[in-house]
Design an enzyme around this catalytic site. Structure first.
Site, PDB file in Angstrom:
ATOM      1  N   SER A 254      56.660  56.760  18.801  1.00  0.00           N
ATOM      2  CA  SER A 254      56.531  56.715  20.260  1.00  0.00           C
ATOM      3  C   SER A 254      55.783  57.883  20.886  1.00  0.00           C
ATOM      4  O   SER A 254      55.478  57.846  22.082  1.00  0.00           O
ATOM      5  CB  SER A 254      57.919  56.605  20.903  1.00  0.00           C
ATOM      6  OG  SER A 254      58.692  57.757  20.658  1.00  0.00           O
TER       7      SER A 254
ATOM      8  N   LYS B 115      64.234  58.493  28.350  1.00  0.00           N
ATOM      9  CA  LYS B 115      63.063  59.369  28.303  1.00  0.00           C
ATOM     10  C   LYS B 115      62.601  59.786  29.699  1.00  0.00           C
ATOM     11  O   LYS B 115      62.180  60.929  29.902  1.00  0.00           O
ATOM     12  CB  LYS B 115      61.932  58.678  27.536  1.00  0.00           C
ATOM     13  CG  LYS B 115      62.244  58.512  26.060  1.00  0.00           C
ATOM     14  CD  LYS B 115      61.081  57.941  25.276  1.00  0.00           C
ATOM     15  CE  LYS B 115      61.402  57.928  23.792  1.00  0.00           C
ATOM     16  NZ  LYS B 115      60.272  57.461  22.966  1.00  0.00           N
TER      17      LYS B 115
END
Length: 364
Positions: free
Chosen positions: A257, A302
């Site tokens: 990611s 996040k």
């Protein structure tokens, strides 16, 4: 004893018993929560995250932070009270344990897969960054991954450079599969490969892998379950010979990611333009060799981590936008990002203070 006192005592004892049970009862869940964020333009544990050798680099400012998700360990079993507490918190997620740690894989295998995905994401980040800058990156065929319990397990490894199959040169991943399937199940296939360690050493030195390091490996074939063709249990992929050394150092991080943020960090260090203009930008997203940005897991954790660190803008994969926008941290602009071109365009608007034109994420 008065009835009211007895009732209160019984209720208290029952509550204590329920709390004890909640602490003792283990549930098959794991927790995801906001993890550390790291500026790809800066240092981590005293070392530059991006170290570029044998090519001119330029000073940078601001932040291009990659973000992570913290998860409970594979051998940790949550109790019922912890699970309920996690469900009630907006900045964490309680998911089935098997979502993070599949039952058919050991903790070691999960860690290895995450490490391989992280390594592959670094490769794609470098390629997409250099191609964005118009720098040519030669390619070759490698073992992308090895199937668990497949015929090639323990013989071929992710990152091995495939020079030929049965003495015939291969030009693309499909060519490897075509040559393998010419065999009947049970027959052996001869691979000439340069081991992954030798390939990485050459890349680090800014050189092409040497044919002198090639080894010949014989691998038996198995019968595919769907159509009965011969397979060896590998996924061929495309590797690259970089014109100079780009070393990404970031320990204790796995998965793909961070690809987008690594790619942008590399571009920033190799260009005169200061991509952020001093702004605090964070983000996430996988990236492929062509610069396409892909979705990731744990997007809401996040964004929370990024905002807590000080980010004002968050580069968000387009596919993650609806989920991210549902619970956006106050003061954080979610930038809809489909590819590296979108990211570069948004950064240009940010540094020029033209933020009205930035494509934003919207909830469905």
């Amino acid at each position: 004893m008065p009835r009211r006192t007895a009732t209160m005592l019984a209720s208290t004892l029952l509550l204590i018993a329920m709390l004890c049970a909640a602490l003792l009862i283990k549930v098959p869940y794991a927790e995801m929560s906001p993890g550390p964020t790291v500026n790809t333009l800066g240092e981590h544990d005293g070392e530059p995250v991006l170290n570029i050798k044998d090519h001119r680099t330029y000073d940078t400012s601001g932040h291009l932070n990659m973000t992570t998700v913290r998860v409970t360990a594979s051998d940790y079993r949550m109790n019922l009270l912890e699970a309920v507490g996690g469900w009630l918190q907006h900045d964490s997620a309680v998911v089935p344990h098997s979502t993070l740690y599949p039952e058919d894989k050991s903790a070691k295998e999960v860690d290895q897969q995450n490490a391989e995905e992280f390594s592959a994401s670094q490769e794609s980040a470098k390629v997409s960054a250099l191609r964005e800058l118009g720098i040519r990156v030669p390619s070759y065929i490698i073992v992308g991954s090895v199937v668990k319990d497949g015929a090639a397990e323990g013989k071929l490894h992710a990152g091995d450079l495939i020079r030929n199959v049965d003495g015939k040169a291969v030009k693309d991943p499909k060519g490897v599969a075509d040559l393998v399937t010419k065999h009947k199940p049970g027959e052996k296939v001869s691979f000439t490969v340069i081991p992954a360690a030798k390939v990485k050493a050459a890349q680090k030195a800014g050189k092409k892998p040497s044919p002198r390091d090639a080894e010949q490996i014989s691998v038996g074939t198995k019968k595919a379950g769907d159509d009965g063709r011969a397979i060896v249990g590998i996924q061929p992929a495309t590797g690259h010979a970089f014109p100079f050394d780009i070393d990404i150092k970031l320990a204790d991080v796995g998965g793909p990611s961070a690809g987008l943020m690594f790619s942008l960090g590399i571009v920033d260090k190799l260009t005169r333009d200061d991509l952020t203009g001093g702004s605090f930008v964070a983000g996430t997203g996988t990236i492929d060799d062509k610069g396409k940005v892909g979705a990731i897991g744990g997007i809401q954790m996040k964004t929370v981590a990024a905002r807590a660190k000080g980010a004002k803008y968050f580069l968000t994969p387009a596919a993650n936008c609806p989920t991210a926008a549902k619970d956006k941290p106050a003061g954080l602009t979610l930038v809809k990002t489909r590819d590296i071109g979108d990211a570069m365009g948004a950064l240009k608007k940010i540094r020029e203070d033209d933020t009205a034109g930035i494509p934003r994420c919207k909830a469905n």
